[in-house]
Design a protein around this motif. Structure first.
Motif, PDB file in Angstrom:
ATOM      1  N   UNK A 177       2.670  -9.703  41.408  1.00 18.90           N
ATOM      2  CA  UNK A 177       2.792 -10.459  42.649  1.00 18.90           C
ATOM      3  C   UNK A 177       4.199 -10.384  43.191  1.00 18.90           C
ATOM      4  N   UNK A 178       4.377 -10.853  44.412  1.00 16.72           N
ATOM      5  CA  UNK A 178       5.671 -10.798  45.074  1.00 16.72           C
ATOM      6  C   UNK A 178       6.555 -11.962  44.630  1.00 16.72           C
ATOM      7  N   UNK A 211       9.656 -24.657  40.418  1.00 23.91           N
ATOM      8  CA  UNK A 211       9.264 -23.873  41.596  1.00 23.91           C
ATOM      9  C   UNK A 211       8.513 -22.614  41.174  1.00 23.91           C
ATOM     10  N   UNK A 212       9.099 -21.848  40.241  1.00 26.44           N
ATOM     11  CA  UNK A 212       8.453 -20.606  39.821  1.00 26.44           C
ATOM     12  C   UNK A 212       7.162 -20.879  39.063  1.00 26.44           C
ATOM     13  N   UNK A 213       7.150 -21.923  38.249  1.00 30.24           N
ATOM     14  CA  UNK A 213       5.930 -22.256  37.517  1.00 30.24           C
ATOM     15  C   UNK A 213       4.786 -22.559  38.486  1.00 30.24           C
ATOM     16  N   UNK A 214       5.090 -23.298  39.536  1.00 30.01           N
ATOM     17  CA  UNK A 214       4.053 -23.609  40.519  1.00 30.01           C
ATOM     18  C   UNK A 214       3.580 -22.333  41.215  1.00 30.01           C
ATOM     19  N   UNK A 215       4.496 -21.423  41.488  1.00 27.35           N
ATOM     20  CA  UNK A 215       4.125 -20.138  42.082  1.00 27.35           C
ATOM     21  C   UNK A 215       3.251 -19.316  41.137  1.00 27.35           C
ATOM     22  N   UNK A 216       3.425 -19.529  39.831  1.00 24.86           N
ATOM     23  CA  UNK A 216       2.620 -18.815  38.838  1.00 24.86           C
ATOM     24  C   UNK A 216       1.284 -19.498  38.550  1.00 24.86           C
ATOM     25  N   UNK A 217       1.025 -20.610  39.239  1.00 25.21           N
ATOM     26  CA  UNK A 217      -0.278 -21.245  39.096  1.00 25.21           C
ATOM     27  C   UNK A 217      -0.298 -22.540  38.322  1.00 25.21           C
ATOM     28  N   UNK A 218       0.850 -23.044  37.863  1.00 24.66           N
ATOM     29  CA  UNK A 218       0.893 -24.334  37.168  1.00 24.66           C
ATOM     30  C   UNK A 218       0.734 -25.445  38.212  1.00 24.66           C
ATOM     31  N   UNK A 219      -0.287 -26.258  38.052  1.00 32.14           N
ATOM     32  CA  UNK A 219      -0.571 -27.308  39.028  1.00 32.14           C
ATOM     33  C   UNK A 219      -0.439 -28.708  38.446  1.00 32.14           C
ATOM     34  N   UNK A 220       0.120 -28.804  37.243  1.00 33.00           N
ATOM     35  CA  UNK A 220       0.330 -30.116  36.611  1.00 33.00           C
ATOM     36  C   UNK A 220       1.680 -30.063  35.895  1.00 33.00           C
ATOM     37  N   UNK A 221       2.742 -30.221  36.664  1.00 34.54           N
ATOM     38  CA  UNK A 221       4.104 -30.021  36.170  1.00 34.54           C
ATOM     39  C   UNK A 221       4.914 -31.280  36.478  1.00 34.54           C
ATOM     40  N   UNK A 222       5.560 -31.835  35.464  1.00 35.77           N
ATOM     41  CA  UNK A 222       6.348 -33.055  35.643  1.00 35.77           C
ATOM     42  C   UNK A 222       7.759 -32.839  35.131  1.00 35.77           C
ATOM     43  N   UNK A 223       8.737 -33.215  35.951  1.00 34.44           N
ATOM     44  CA  UNK A 223      10.140 -33.204  35.540  1.00 34.44           C
ATOM     45  C   UNK A 223      10.571 -34.624  35.257  1.00 34.44           C
ATOM     46  N   UNK A 224      11.292 -34.829  34.167  1.00 33.66           N
ATOM     47  CA  UNK A 224      11.808 -36.153  33.836  1.00 33.66           C
ATOM     48  C   UNK A 224      13.326 -36.052  33.760  1.00 33.66           C
ATOM     49  N   UNK A 225      14.008 -36.857  34.570  1.00 33.33           N
ATOM     50  CA  UNK A 225      15.461 -36.717  34.670  1.00 33.33           C
ATOM     51  C   UNK A 225      16.061 -37.993  35.249  1.00 33.33           C
ATOM     52  N   UNK A 236       8.111  -7.095  39.902  1.00 35.29           N
ATOM     53  CA  UNK A 236       6.907  -7.476  40.629  1.00 35.29           C
ATOM     54  C   UNK A 236       5.688  -6.702  40.141  1.00 35.29           C
ATOM     55  N   UNK A 237       5.881  -5.434  39.782  1.00 33.97           N
ATOM     56  CA  UNK A 237       4.763  -4.636  39.282  1.00 33.97           C
ATOM     57  C   UNK A 237       4.231  -5.219  37.977  1.00 33.97           C
ATOM     58  N   UNK A 238       5.126  -5.673  37.110  1.00 32.04           N
ATOM     59  CA  UNK A 238       4.704  -6.271  35.840  1.00 32.04           C
ATOM     60  C   UNK A 238       4.071  -7.640  36.073  1.00 32.04           C
ATOM     61  N   UNK A 268      15.740  -7.983  48.818  1.00 32.19           N
ATOM     62  CA  UNK A 268      14.702  -8.098  49.840  1.00 32.19           C
ATOM     63  C   UNK A 268      13.885  -9.365  49.686  1.00 32.19           C
ATOM     64  N   UNK A 269      14.096 -10.108  48.572  1.00 35.17           N
ATOM     65  CA  UNK A 269      13.367 -11.356  48.333  1.00 35.17           C
ATOM     66  C   UNK A 269      14.277 -12.587  48.443  1.00 35.17           C
ATOM     67  N   UNK A 270      15.472 -12.409  48.992  1.00 36.02           N
ATOM     68  CA  UNK A 270      16.399 -13.526  49.140  1.00 36.02           C
ATOM     69  C   UNK A 270      17.651 -13.326  48.309  1.00 36.02           C
ATOM     70  N   UNK A 271      18.538 -14.305  48.353  1.00 34.26           N
ATOM     71  CA  UNK A 271      19.786 -14.254  47.595  1.00 34.26           C
ATOM     72  C   UNK A 271      19.485 -14.693  46.160  1.00 34.26           C
ATOM     73  N   UNK A 272      19.669 -13.777  45.215  1.00 33.95           N
ATOM     74  CA  UNK A 272      19.346 -14.053  43.810  1.00 33.95           C
ATOM     75  C   UNK A 272      20.577 -14.594  43.105  1.00 33.95           C
ATOM     76  N   UNK A 273      20.572 -15.886  42.823  1.00 35.42           N
ATOM     77  CA  UNK A 273      21.699 -16.530  42.164  1.00 35.42           C
ATOM     78  C   UNK A 273      21.484 -16.555  40.653  1.00 35.42           C
TER      79      UNK A 273
END
Length: 368
Positions: free
Chosen positions: A178-179, A237-251, A173-175, A195-200
């Protein structure tokens, strides 16, 4: 000099001298981590499931499996219960199944939240859970090393003390500035407690993949991403948390259902767009949508190109060549063709480095 070399450890049966191996899992009896399963949740998700059902039926009407598709049989054998509930508009049953993927095999092939994995861990008891927890914890160590949150372990020097999970998270988080968060919208997700949830396992890898995206997108204003074969959507999910606001998944339509439910639960209904809907920050689309896809800054593929038919993978790489600035591949090379072969055949010159968090995988990046 000869005496020095004679004193060095000989190669073991795997071909590696013990002191040159990557950092091994800490002894479970002194492990600096605690394993756990996530608990039950009580979401208000009926509207989300209705929305997913409508989109799924429309997507299935458009989608055609490629000839010889490996995934067609997987969908029929392991994902039919959820698919049938959605096709029949049985919202109560579909909601029940989507809320608890560890009771089914619906996430098979792209996430560990499946009944086989859950049952193996619970039946294996404390020993099996600690063994798996060691693997997860070491991946968190690798992540902290690669971003510079802790020093890289040197096998030629004395071994360092095992690092507590939350200490590692503090450093990351220091690097990152953000949390962090390890969201657990589903029960029975196995991982290491923090402390941030179950890390799988998948969450730790997806966090690193989003960090890679952030690194490669540096200097790009409002970077756009096309994620081909995006798994459960954890990287999105993480990309959006990092500020990506134009993300598309194709599947595939079935995988898109899992993505839509996970991201709808973790990011919020208003942050996602399903097949046939107006675009949002994070969008789920099927392969048939590709011809109308707008150009993007980055195309990323993780553990997917070499699982497709060669022709499908070639189509995606050619599209990236014509419509993107960067192509990022994180794949293994154990199948009949490699991503490197396809990139070179398309006239690309990718960089090449080991993927830090998963042995046998390589990161290749081509400027387009």
């Amino acid at each position: 000099m000869l005496d020095h070399f004679r004193a060095q450890p000989r190669l073991d049966s795997s071909g590696d001298p013990e002191q040159l191996k990557r950092e091994v899992e800490p002894p479970v009896e002194t492990a600096p981590y605690r394993t756990t399963f996530s608990g039950e949740t009580t979401p208000d998700d009926a509207d989300l499931v209705r929305r997913i059902a409508r989109s799924f039926r429309a997507a299935c009407a458009m989608h055609t499996d490629p000839a010889g598709s490996f995934w067609k049989s997987i969908v029929e054998q392991k994902k039919g219960d959820v698919s049938a509930a959605l096709m029949n508009d049985d919202i109560d049953l579909a909601t029940k199944l989507l809320r608890d993927p560890s009771s089914t095999m619906f996430h098979y092939g792209f996430d560990n939240l499946v009944s086989d994995f859950r049952d193996a861990l619970k039946n294996g008891g404390d020993a099996a859970q600690k063994q798996q927890g060691a693997v997860f914890h070491v991946r968190l160590v690798y992540l902290a090393e690669v971003i510079g949150a802790i020093r890289l372990a040197n096998p030629e020097s004395r071994s360092r003390a095992a690092l507590d999970t939350d200490i590692l998270i503090d450093g990351i988080e220091a690097i990152m500035g953000g949390e962090l968060s390890f969201p657990n919208p589903f029960p029975n997700e196995f991982g290491i407690a923090s402390k941030r949830g179950v890390a799988s396992y998948r969450a730790i890898n997806s966090l690193y993949q989003a960090i890679l995206l952030k690194r490669y997108a540096a200097g790009m204003p409002s970077p756009s991403v096309l994620d081909i074969g995006g798994g459960l959507g954890r990287t999105a999910y993480y990309a959006q948390r990092f500020g990506f606001e134009n993300y598309t998944l194709i599947d595939l339509p079935t995988t898109g259902v899992a993505q839509a439910y996970f991201l709808g639960r973790t990011l919020g209904d208003d942050q996602i767009s399903l097949q046939g809907e107006e675009r949002a920050a994070v969008n789920m689309r099927i392969p048939e949508w590709l011809p109308e896809a707008p150009p993007v800054d980055i195309v990323i593929n993780v553990d997917s190109f070499t699982e497709m038919s060669r022709g499908s993978a070639e189509t995606y790489i050619q599209w990236a060549k014509e419509n993107a600035k960067l192509l990022i591949s994180i794949n293994h090379e154990a199948n009949p063709f490699t991503v490197r072969e396809l990139m070179l055949a398309a006239g690309l010159s990718p960089s090449r480095e080991r993927y830090w968090l998963r042995d046998g995988y390589v990161v290749e990046v081509a400027e387009l």
